[in-house]
Design a protein around this motif. Structure first.
Motif, PDB file in Angstrom:
ATOM      1  N   THR A 691      -4.974 -54.732   2.544  1.00  0.00           N
ATOM      2  CA  THR A 691      -4.631 -54.484   3.665  1.00  0.00           C
ATOM      3  C   THR A 691      -3.941 -55.435   4.667  1.00  0.00           C
ATOM      4  OG1 THR A 691      -6.812 -55.132   4.618  1.00  0.00           O
ATOM      5  CG2 THR A 691      -6.843 -53.015   3.627  1.00  0.00           C
ATOM      6  N   ALA A 692      -3.596 -55.023   5.827  1.00  0.00           N
ATOM      7  CA  ALA A 692      -3.037 -56.053   6.726  1.00  0.00           C
ATOM      8  C   ALA A 692      -4.182 -56.775   7.368  1.00  0.00           C
ATOM      9  CB  ALA A 692      -2.310 -55.326   7.757  1.00  0.00           C
ATOM     10  N   ALA A 693      -4.085 -57.912   7.724  1.00  0.00           N
ATOM     11  CA  ALA A 693      -5.073 -58.800   8.433  1.00  0.00           C
ATOM     12  C   ALA A 693      -5.700 -57.820   9.593  1.00  0.00           C
ATOM     13  CB  ALA A 693      -4.709 -60.065   8.902  1.00  0.00           C
ATOM     14  N   PRO A 694      -7.010 -57.589   9.549  1.00  0.00           N
ATOM     15  CA  PRO A 694      -7.413 -56.889  10.978  1.00  0.00           C
ATOM     16  C   PRO A 694      -7.465 -58.005  12.294  1.00  0.00           C
ATOM     17  CG  PRO A 694      -9.125 -57.187   9.269  1.00  0.00           C
ATOM     18  CD  PRO A 694      -7.760 -57.942   8.734  1.00  0.00           C
ATOM     19  N   VAL A 695      -7.144 -57.294  13.320  1.00  0.00           N
ATOM     20  CA  VAL A 695      -7.131 -58.057  14.462  1.00  0.00           C
ATOM     21  C   VAL A 695      -8.202 -57.443  15.432  1.00  0.00           C
ATOM     22  CG1 VAL A 695      -5.707 -58.547  16.640  1.00  0.00           C
ATOM     23  CG2 VAL A 695      -4.482 -58.551  14.398  1.00  0.00           C
ATOM     24  N   LEU A 696      -9.227 -58.130  15.763  1.00  0.00           N
ATOM     25  CA  LEU A 696     -10.272 -57.652  16.339  1.00  0.00           C
ATOM     26  C   LEU A 696     -10.493 -58.096  17.710  1.00  0.00           C
ATOM     27  CD1 LEU A 696     -13.003 -58.528  13.364  1.00  0.00           C
ATOM     28  CD2 LEU A 696     -11.612 -56.560  13.594  1.00  0.00           C
ATOM     29  N   GLY A 697      -9.391 -58.451  18.108  1.00  0.00           N
ATOM     30  CA  GLY A 697      -9.427 -58.793  19.897  1.00  0.00           C
ATOM     31  C   GLY A 697      -7.971 -59.148  20.195  1.00  0.00           C
ATOM     32  N   ASN A 698      -7.815 -59.171  21.384  1.00  0.00           N
ATOM     33  CA  ASN A 698      -6.647 -59.252  22.017  1.00  0.00           C
ATOM     34  C   ASN A 698      -6.800 -60.355  23.351  1.00  0.00           C
ATOM     35  OD1 ASN A 698      -4.084 -59.217  22.839  1.00  0.00           O
ATOM     36  ND2 ASN A 698      -4.323 -57.230  23.914  1.00  0.00           N
ATOM     37  N   ALA A 699      -6.884 -61.671  22.994  1.00  0.00           N
ATOM     38  CA  ALA A 699      -7.237 -62.647  24.005  1.00  0.00           C
ATOM     39  C   ALA A 699      -6.271 -62.808  24.947  1.00  0.00           C
ATOM     40  CB  ALA A 699      -7.686 -63.696  23.213  1.00  0.00           C
TER      41      ALA A 699
END
Ligand SMILES: *[C@@H]1O[C@H](CO)[C@@H](O)[C@H](O)[C@H]1NC(C)=O
Ligand SMILES: *[C@@H]1O[C@H](CO)[C@@H](O)[C@H](O)[C@H]1NC(C)=O
Ligand SMILES: *[C@@H]1O[C@H](CO)[C@@H](O)[C@H](O)[C@H]1NC(C)=O
Ligand SMILES: *[C@@H]1O[C@H](CO)[C@@H](O)[C@H](O)[C@H]1NC(C)=O
Ligand SMILES: *[C@@H]1O[C@H](CO)[C@@H](O)[C@H](O)[C@H]1NC(C)=O
Ligand SMILES: *[C@@H]1O[C@H](CO)[C@@H](O)[C@H](O)[C@H]1NC(C)=O
Ligand SMILES: *[C@@H]1O[C@H](CO)[C@@H](O)[C@H](O)[C@H]1NC(C)=O
Ligand SMILES: *[C@@H]1O[C@H](CO)[C@@H](O)[C@H](O)[C@H]1NC(C)=O
Ligand SMILES: *[C@@H]1O[C@H](CO)[C@@H](O)[C@H](O)[C@H]1NC(C)=O
Ligand SMILES: *[C@@H]1O[C@H](CO)[C@@H](O)[C@H](O)[C@H]1NC(C)=O
Ligand SMILES: *[C@@H]1O[C@H](CO)[C@@H](O)[C@H](O)[C@H]1NC(C)=O
Length: 868
Positions: A691-699
């Motif tokens: 899968t694509a790398a999960p992004v778990l935030g938007n700092a």
């Protein structure tokens, strides 16, 4: 496989990671290992939520990490500094969520730096039991003790060093130079520790095979010497040193520690090939990589190369600065490192946490590593936070029973002319040797066991625990002979020659205790800087045996040692009637050896290594002197897969006692080999994409959001995630901050990546574990007492570069006199495969494959050809 050639300039450190795979594509040993290089591999693989066994933990970890701020994620990854908190390592906490700092604690044989804990047999000793149940039970009990003290991560077990050379100082912390025995032992130990609800940290990854020059450092005579580089070819890596790590990953190890040394001239904790490609890619490791203490040597470079947690967090012990902490925060907000990489670090750490049930089993940390006092400083280095630091919680339960049993079952009987077992009615027993008695300073009288006084029951260094007590051989033997109207005399000064002679002369049985010690390189004992300088006995042990056996024709020798020792000065003496190897047995040492000597336990242990006649028989020596130029000493593993018995077999050297050897008080016979072919599908390389790398935030990237809280009580030299200034170069405290760096291609690429053919599940391609044959044989107890026999299965792969035989399976069977047991063992695809450097996968060669079953690596009465 073609590797991109890229110059990787890390902070303050130019790491040339270029040139293609340097091994011979035909799979023979490579021609040149000197100055070998390690190819780059990026991006760092992110967790695979579908990996076998990890789905639940992954989901919980993602949910947890989604709630975190950037600073909180950084806190999870970065240690607070040496002696900053109660454990040997702690990361930051997340007060907002009531999430306390994770606690990492030594050691591989118990809980280090604590009281009311057990001292278990060392890894290299339990290996001699060749008993999966013992491996698991020891792991579980150690895990329960760690859990009871409030620890989250136990820093063990060890399969690196593997034991390339028997003089390697820390070999005893691991199991065996055989990768299969080590692999089975590490897998069972990991399961045991983690079933107890504690994260196992399998270490030291990888090729950390000696203590001298393991880290960069200054040396008295020669000045600065960079860390040693273990140079190894791809085939040897896969078939030998990586093998047990694959088993640990398959068993679900939550954590793996990267080692101090370089491998193919790249520091392992920032070696993208070994961490990204091999460990997280091919082996599908889903947990987190933690650095050894101060083994991190760069910030951004190690971030991209797959490191997930830095220990103990500071650049040097108590420098107050860190390659991560504020620098990791900076590297995200300045856009160098994508947030998904930090999310992946945090997710891996939290997934390991949920995998073993830390959310259910965690108790408050109730001890302090830096003091045994009840009251003291919470932050030892800063000397602040005075209060209750040690609650002296007794976590030992009834583990002493299993420790005694395990030590006895790990004792190897090497010679017995029939004198053993003793009856207990011997008229005149004499006990000799400093190794029989007490350390005059007490069992814990030398810090980290850094001396060889009294009986040896553990090596030295960080791989230790305090003894709650240590039963010496002398006191246990005294108890055996008391009440029989017998005489028992002892001389524990090895150099009291006249007393030794006169006591030996009168004895009907003399029991001589001798030893050889080693440990971690930060302590030097008797001139040995961790690694042993030689393989002879310490404290004049050979002379002692000679002096006793010259006067007593019934001399029993008991060896406590970290590994092989030279015994041929006495092994053939007619007056030496028995020899036992008792390893490093832990707290119940005396009781365990008495159980064997007096026949309550019939020995069934087998040597987990070879005993030869000289150090040179084992292959290349360790490197004790720096090489010219003070660059990294080049440690070229030119012997390939031929270490220990594989080297002896290849060079046709007859060992004194071979790998797998061990006698019993009864005898066994092998018969009826039967091989059944098991239908299995073809081996298919793993294909497709992740899968694509999960992004778990938007700092936010606004430095103002990451400044020190005004109300924070700063602990001196403590590592925090905050910035000291809104001026980024100022906050970084790094003169090279912001200088242009050309990073290797792909470091920031979060798009789906190709899966690796030899990968596909934890440990590697799951089809490697397909069973291709099942083998049975009959083992009969031909003596008159019950006994235990370790039946061993070896395979000859048949190629010119293959070992004559290689261990592939074993089972410890308990058999009544006159009775028989069936030895059953599977042979998997992995067991029959070689690593093919061209296809970068495992292949079964066309050479004839032969299976052998028997009682040691050289006593293999049964054999059959495998019809592949
Ligand atoms: C590999 O094997 C082939 C065929 O035997 C031979 O021609 C070639 O020279 C070998 N390559 C190396 C690097 O040994
Ligand atoms: C490795 O590097 C050293 C130092 O530059 C050099 O002396 C040596 O010849 C090199 N070895 C090989 C095989 O190129
Ligand atoms: C980071 O950890 C430290 C030490 O436990 C703690 O004092 C601090 O509040 C934590 N910071 C954040 C943002 O959670
Ligand atoms: C950031 O890392 C550099 C080394 O790369 C180090 O010199 C510096 O002290 C670190 N800064 C902080 C604030 O820890
Ligand atoms: C970003 O931050 C890291 C860590 O302090 C530093 O090494 C790097 O030089 C910075 N890069 C830029 C482009 O500012
Ligand atoms: C005890 O240990 C110390 C420290 O290693 C050493 O100097 C001394 O010789 C030892 N004593 C004996 C009797 O071995
Ligand atoms: C080997 O080392 C031990 C421990 O330092 C020492 O006692 C012994 O004398 C050495 N043996 C030889 C042959 O040098
Ligand atoms: C064996 O012991 C006897 C004493 O019982 C002694 O006379 C003899 O010399 C010893 N032999 C050896 C080889 O040490
Ligand atoms: C040792 O010598 C004594 C006296 O000669 C003899 O009776 C005994 O059988 C010998 N023991 C062994 C084990 O050889
Ligand atoms: C510091 O202030 C922040 C923001 O007002 C608050 O959330 C936090 O609890 C305070 N921390 C301490 C240790 O007082
Ligand atoms: C950050 O600022 C505090 C308070 O001025 C100071 O004590 C500390 O040394 C600074 N830390 C770093 C890493 O620069």
């Amino acid at each position: 496989m073609l590797w991109l050639v890229q110059a990787f300039l890390a902070i303050g450190l130019a790491e040339a990671q270029s040139s293609p795979n340097n091994s011979n594509p035909n799979g023979t040993s490579p021609t040149v290992l000197d100055n070998a290089t390690s190819p780059p591999f990026y991006p760092s693989p992110w967790m695979d939520g579908t990996a076998a066994g990890w789905a639940d933990a992954y989901a919980k970890a993602q949910a947890f990490v989604r709630q975190l701020t950037l600073l909180e994620k950084v806190n999870l990854t970065t240690g607070v500094g040496w002696e900053g908190e109660a454990c040997v390592g702690n990361v930051g906490s997340i007060p907002r969520l009531g999430f306390r700092s994770l606690c990492m604690q030594d050691s591989p044989l118990g809980v280090r730096f604590a009281d009311y804990v057990s001292a278990f047999p060392a890894g290299g000793t339990i290996a001699a039991s060749w008993d999966r149940g013992e491996f698991y039970r020891r792991g579980y009990q150690m895990g329960m003790e760690q859990r009871g003290k409030g620890i989250d991560v136990q820093l063990g077990p060890v399969v690196g060093p593997l034991g390339r050379n028997p003089k390697g100082g820390r070999n005893w912390e691991g199991f065996s130079p055989d990768p299969v025995l080590s692999g089975i032992a590490v897998a069972e130990t990991v399961r045991g520790i983690q079933d107890a609800g504690v994260i196992a940290c399998t270490k030291h990854y990888i090729l950390n095979e000696q203590e001298h020059f393991r880290s960069p450092g200054a040396f008295e005579d020669v000045g600065f010497v960079d860390a040693i580089s273990s140079n190894v070819d791809d085939k040897t890596l896969h078939e030998l040193y990586l093998w047990p790590f694959a088993d640990a990953v398959r068993a679900g190890t939550g954590s793996i520690m990267c080692s101090y040394n370089k491998a193919n001239n790249s520091q392992v904790c920032q070696n993208s090939y070994l961490q990204n490609y091999i460990l997280k890619g091919e082996l599908g490791f889903q947990g987190f990589i933690m650095s050894d203490w101060d083994a991190q040597h760069s910030g951004v470079a190690s971030t991209f190369a797959g490191l997930d947690m830095t220990m103990p967090g500071d650049t040097d012990f108590d420098s107050g600065y860190s390659f991560w902490g504020p620098n990791l925060t900076l590297s995200i907000i300045n856009g160098t490192v994508p947030e998904w990489r930090l999310d992946d670090m945090a997710t891996r750490i939290m997934a390991a946490y949920y995998l073993v049930g830390r959310d259910k089993y965690q108790v408050p940390v109730n001890f302090n590593s830096w003091s045994r006092d009840t009251y003291g400083y919470e932050h030892a280095f800063a000397q602040t936070g005075y209060g209750l630091i040690n609650q002296h919680v007794d976590v030992r339960d009834d583990h002493y029973q299993a420790i005694r049993e395990a030590a006895a079952r790990s004792t190897v009987l090497l010679k017995n002319t029939g004198i053993l077992p003793l009856k207990g009615n011997e008229k005149n027993t004499a006990v000799f040797g400093q190794d029989a008695g007490e350390n005059q300073y007490g069992p814990n009288g030398c810090a980290d066991r850094g001396c060889d006084n009294g009986t040896l029951a553990m090596g030295w260094g960080s791989g230790t625990a305090d003894f709650p007590y240590l039963v010496t051989p002398l006191e246990a033997i005294k108890r055996e002979t008391a009440g029989h109207g017998a005489i028992l005399q002892s001389v524990t000064d090895n150099y009291a020659f006249s007393q030794i002679a006169s006591v030996a002369e009168q004895a009907s049985v003399a029991i001589v205790f001798v030893n050889a010690d080693s440990g971690e390189g930060y302590i030097t004992v008797d001139g040995n800087m961790g690694d042993r300088d030689n393989l002879t006995l310490w404290q004049g042990g050979e002379t002692l045996v000679q002096n006793v056996s010259a006067y007593c024709n019934n001399t029993i020798v008991v060896i406590h040692s970290v590994g092989p020792v030279l015994v041929d000065s006495f092994s053939n003496s007619p007056n030496v009637t028995a020899i036992l190897w008792a390893g490093l047995p832990g707290q119940e040492s005396g009781n365990a050896i008495a159980d064997v000597l007096y026949g309550r336990v019939n020995p069934g242990g087998k040597l987990p290594f070879t005993i030869g006649s000289s150090a040179s028989e084992y292959g290349p020596d360790l490197i004790y002197e720096p090489t010219a130029g003070h660059d990294s000493p080049q440690d070229n593993f030119e012997e390939g897969v031929f270490i220990d018995y594989r080297a002896f077999d290849q060079k046709n050297i007859t060992p004194v006692y071979e790998f797998g050897f061990g006698l019993s008080y009864t005898t066994f016979n092998y018969s009826n080999l039967n091989v059944v072919k098991v239908p299995a599908g073809p081996y298919t390389p793993t294909t497709g994409k992740t899968t694509a790398a999960p992004v778990l935030g938007n700092a936010s990237t606004d430095p103002a959001d990451y400044q020190w809280p005004s109300n924070l009580t700063y602990v001196n030299a403590y590592i925090y995630p905050y910035l000291n200034s809104t001026d980024l170069p100022g906050a970084s405290h790094d003169p090279e901050y912001g200088l242009p760096v050309e990073y290797p291609e792909g470091v920031t690429d979060g798009s789906p990546q190709p899966r690796i053919a030899a990968g596909g599940g934890p440990g590697g391609n799951p089809q490697l574990w397909d069973v291709l044959f099942t083998v049975t044989a009959t083992v009969t107890n031909t003596g008159s007492i019950p006994g235990e026999e370790v039946a061993q299965l070896y395979i000859r792969l048949g190629g010119p570069d293959d070992p004559i035989v290689a261990l592939r399976n074993f089972d410890r069977l308990s058999i009544q006199p006159g009775g028989s047991a069936t030895f059953t063992a599977d042979i998997t695809r992995r067991d029959l495969s070689n690593w093919d450097t061209v296809s970068q996968n495992w292949v079964i060669s066309n050479y004839t494959k032969t299976v052998y079953v028997g009682t040691s690596s050289r006593r293999l009465p049964l054999k059959a050809t495998l019809d592949i």
